[in-house]
Design a protein around this motif. Structure first.
Motif, PDB file in Angstrom:
ATOM      1  N   PRO A   1      49.615  11.523   0.750  1.00  0.00           N
ATOM      2  CA  PRO A   1      50.186  11.756  -0.573  1.00  0.00           C
ATOM      3  C   PRO A   1      50.529  13.222  -0.843  1.00  0.00           C
ATOM      4  N   ILE A   2      49.787  14.160  -0.237  1.00  0.00           N
ATOM      5  CA  ILE A   2      49.996  15.583  -0.488  1.00  0.00           C
ATOM      6  C   ILE A   2      50.314  16.278   0.828  1.00  0.00           C
ATOM      7  N   ALA A   3      51.443  16.954   0.869  1.00  0.00           N
ATOM      8  CA  ALA A   3      51.806  17.785   2.016  1.00  0.00           C
ATOM      9  C   ALA A   3      51.875  19.229   1.557  1.00  0.00           C
ATOM     10  N   HIS A   4      51.647  20.150   2.483  1.00  0.00           N
ATOM     11  CA  HIS A   4      51.479  21.555   2.128  1.00  0.00           C
ATOM     12  C   HIS A   4      52.222  22.448   3.097  1.00  0.00           C
ATOM     13  N   GLY A   5      52.851  23.476   2.562  1.00  0.00           N
ATOM     14  CA  GLY A   5      53.451  24.531   3.364  1.00  0.00           C
ATOM     15  C   GLY A   5      53.259  25.863   2.667  1.00  0.00           C
ATOM     16  N   ILE A   6      53.625  26.933   3.333  1.00  0.00           N
ATOM     17  CA  ILE A   6      53.530  28.279   2.776  1.00  0.00           C
ATOM     18  C   ILE A   6      54.850  28.996   3.027  1.00  0.00           C
ATOM     19  N   THR A   7      55.349  29.669   1.997  1.00  0.00           N
ATOM     20  CA  THR A   7      56.513  30.527   2.169  1.00  0.00           C
ATOM     21  C   THR A   7      56.159  31.941   1.723  1.00  0.00           C
ATOM     22  N   SER A   8      56.850  32.917   2.290  1.00  0.00           N
ATOM     23  CA  SER A   8      56.559  34.323   2.015  1.00  0.00           C
ATOM     24  C   SER A   8      57.789  35.012   1.441  1.00  0.00           C
ATOM     25  N   GLY A   9      57.550  35.933   0.508  1.00  0.00           N
ATOM     26  CA  GLY A   9      58.652  36.662  -0.099  1.00  0.00           C
ATOM     27  C   GLY A   9      58.121  37.699  -1.064  1.00  0.00           C
ATOM     28  N   THR A  10      58.781  37.860  -2.202  1.00  0.00           N
ATOM     29  CA  THR A  10      58.387  38.873  -3.171  1.00  0.00           C
ATOM     30  C   THR A  10      58.298  38.284  -4.572  1.00  0.00           C
ATOM     31  N   PHE A  11      57.545  38.982  -5.407  1.00  0.00           N
ATOM     32  CA  PHE A  11      57.449  38.696  -6.841  1.00  0.00           C
ATOM     33  C   PHE A  11      57.827  39.969  -7.579  1.00  0.00           C
ATOM     34  N   THR A  12      58.771  39.870  -8.519  1.00  0.00           N
ATOM     35  CA  THR A  12      59.240  41.029  -9.266  1.00  0.00           C
ATOM     36  C   THR A  12      59.165  40.750 -10.763  1.00  0.00           C
ATOM     37  N   LEU A  13      58.529  41.669 -11.492  1.00  0.00           N
ATOM     38  CA  LEU A  13      58.486  41.582 -12.954  1.00  0.00           C
ATOM     39  C   LEU A  13      58.139  42.962 -13.491  1.00  0.00           C
ATOM     40  N   ASP A  14      58.721  43.304 -14.615  1.00  0.00           N
ATOM     41  CA  ASP A  14      58.449  44.577 -15.289  1.00  0.00           C
ATOM     42  C   ASP A  14      58.707  45.778 -14.380  1.00  0.00           C
ATOM     43  N   GLY A  15      59.709  45.666 -13.525  1.00  0.00           N
ATOM     44  CA  GLY A  15      60.103  46.787 -12.672  1.00  0.00           C
ATOM     45  C   GLY A  15      59.255  46.998 -11.444  1.00  0.00           C
ATOM     46  N   GLU A  16      58.322  46.099 -11.172  1.00  0.00           N
ATOM     47  CA  GLU A  16      57.476  46.210  -9.986  1.00  0.00           C
ATOM     48  C   GLU A  16      57.712  45.018  -9.067  1.00  0.00           C
ATOM     49  N   THR A  17      57.615  45.249  -7.766  1.00  0.00           N
ATOM     50  CA  THR A  17      57.812  44.196  -6.774  1.00  0.00           C
ATOM     51  C   THR A  17      56.629  44.172  -5.819  1.00  0.00           C
ATOM     52  N   PHE A  18      56.161  42.953  -5.518  1.00  0.00           N
ATOM     53  CA  PHE A  18      55.006  42.773  -4.650  1.00  0.00           C
ATOM     54  C   PHE A  18      55.332  41.726  -3.592  1.00  0.00           C
ATOM     55  N   ASP A  19      54.770  41.891  -2.401  1.00  0.00           N
ATOM     56  CA  ASP A  19      54.858  40.856  -1.371  1.00  0.00           C
ATOM     57  C   ASP A  19      53.867  39.742  -1.704  1.00  0.00           C
ATOM     58  N   VAL A  20      54.316  38.489  -1.584  1.00  0.00           N
ATOM     59  CA  VAL A  20      53.449  37.356  -1.906  1.00  0.00           C
ATOM     60  C   VAL A  20      53.676  36.207  -0.936  1.00  0.00           C
ATOM     61  N   ASP A  21      52.633  35.423  -0.720  1.00  0.00           N
ATOM     62  CA  ASP A  21      52.712  34.133  -0.033  1.00  0.00           C
ATOM     63  C   ASP A  21      52.511  33.053  -1.088  1.00  0.00           C
ATOM     64  N   ASN A  22      53.392  32.083  -1.116  1.00  0.00           N
ATOM     65  CA  ASN A  22      53.309  30.992  -2.083  1.00  0.00           C
ATOM     66  C   ASN A  22      53.011  29.669  -1.394  1.00  0.00           C
ATOM     67  N   ASN A  23      52.119  28.897  -1.987  1.00  0.00           N
ATOM     68  CA  ASN A  23      51.912  27.532  -1.519  1.00  0.00           C
ATOM     69  C   ASN A  23      53.078  26.650  -1.967  1.00  0.00           C
ATOM     70  N   VAL A  24      53.430  25.727  -1.113  1.00  0.00           N
ATOM     71  CA  VAL A  24      54.401  24.684  -1.439  1.00  0.00           C
ATOM     72  C   VAL A  24      53.665  23.356  -1.386  1.00  0.00           C
ATOM     73  N   TRP A  25      53.615  22.655  -2.512  1.00  0.00           N
ATOM     74  CA  TRP A  25      52.946  21.351  -2.579  1.00  0.00           C
ATOM     75  C   TRP A  25      53.995  20.264  -2.773  1.00  0.00           C
ATOM     76  N   VAL A  26      53.967  19.279  -1.896  1.00  0.00           N
ATOM     77  CA  VAL A  26      54.893  18.153  -1.952  1.00  0.00           C
ATOM     78  C   VAL A  26      54.069  16.888  -2.110  1.00  0.00           C
ATOM     79  N   ILE A  27      54.385  16.090  -3.120  1.00  0.00           N
ATOM     80  CA  ILE A  27      53.592  14.909  -3.462  1.00  0.00           C
ATOM     81  C   ILE A  27      54.473  13.676  -3.426  1.00  0.00           C
TER      82      ILE A  27
END
Length: 214
Positions: free
Chosen positions: A16-42
């Protein structure tokens, strides 16, 4: 980019639940950070939804596999969670669903574009034999949503609750008192054994996080 193919739908189509990870950036208020995000597929072997659309359409589609993607369901509209939602919609025809209070954040990333359907607190999404109930948990973002699947004993918490406590606040459109209230009143009332699948990092449980909310 990192896709956890070992748990993808292609490898285990009946899970029922599949999982992956993607990598990229998060930007808000003039700042940018490297992030890994979970991907949940149901879903099941035939149809599914994806929670959020971070960074990489191809990586998300590898988790979806050959199933029909019924909807792109967004926990909130920070750019690392919705950046490729329009492209994923274009590739699959799946509509984008989002809480209407997320409009200011959505427009920071996708000015001039719209999502397809609003999600309200308490709304139940059914896909592949799984029912997910939307829980409005403002604080990290004004329209932040978690999704509870009682039959699976699972909560998908987006960026509201992590292993170690609440999601980040202190940036535009966020509030620490509000996120703590949301977690206490909306999430800690769930069964303690509920598994919490988060937007970033490792999963946890409601019981494990009870003492981390202050």
């Amino acid at each position: 980019m990192n896709d956890t193919g070992g748990t993808s739908s292609a490898a285990r189509p009946s899970t029922p639940i599949a999982h992956g990870i993607t990598s990229g950036t998060f930007t808000l208020d003039g700042e940018t950070f490297d992030v890994d995000n979970n991907v949940w597929v149901i879903g099941d072997a035939n149809e599914c939804i994806v929670l959020d659309a971070p960074h990489d359409v191809d990586a998300i589609l590898r988790v979806v596999g050959d199933r029909e993607l019924k909807a792109i369901v967004c926990t909130h509209a920070h750019d690392d969670h919705v950046r490729v939602a329009p492209q994923l919609r274009d590739r699959t025809g799946a509509p984008i669903w989002l809480h209407p209070a997320e409009k200011p954040l959505w427009e920071l990333t996708h000015p001039g574009l719209t999502w397809d359907a609003d999600i309200d607190d308490g709304q139940v999404i059914k896909v592949g034999g799984v029912a997910l109930r939307a829980i409005h948990t403002p604080g990290h973002a004004p329209g932040a949503l978690c999704f509870y699947a009682p039959d699976l004993d699972v909560l998908f918490s987006g960026d509201t609750l992590f292993q170690g406590g609440p999601g980040a606040t202190g940036r535009s459109f966020s509030s620490k008192p509000q996120i703590v209230e949301s977690i206490r009143e909306r999430l800690l009332v769930l069964p303690e054994h509920t598994t919490v699948h988060t937007g970033h990092g490792d999963s946890t449980t409601i019981a494990a996080e009870r003492d981390n909310i202050s």
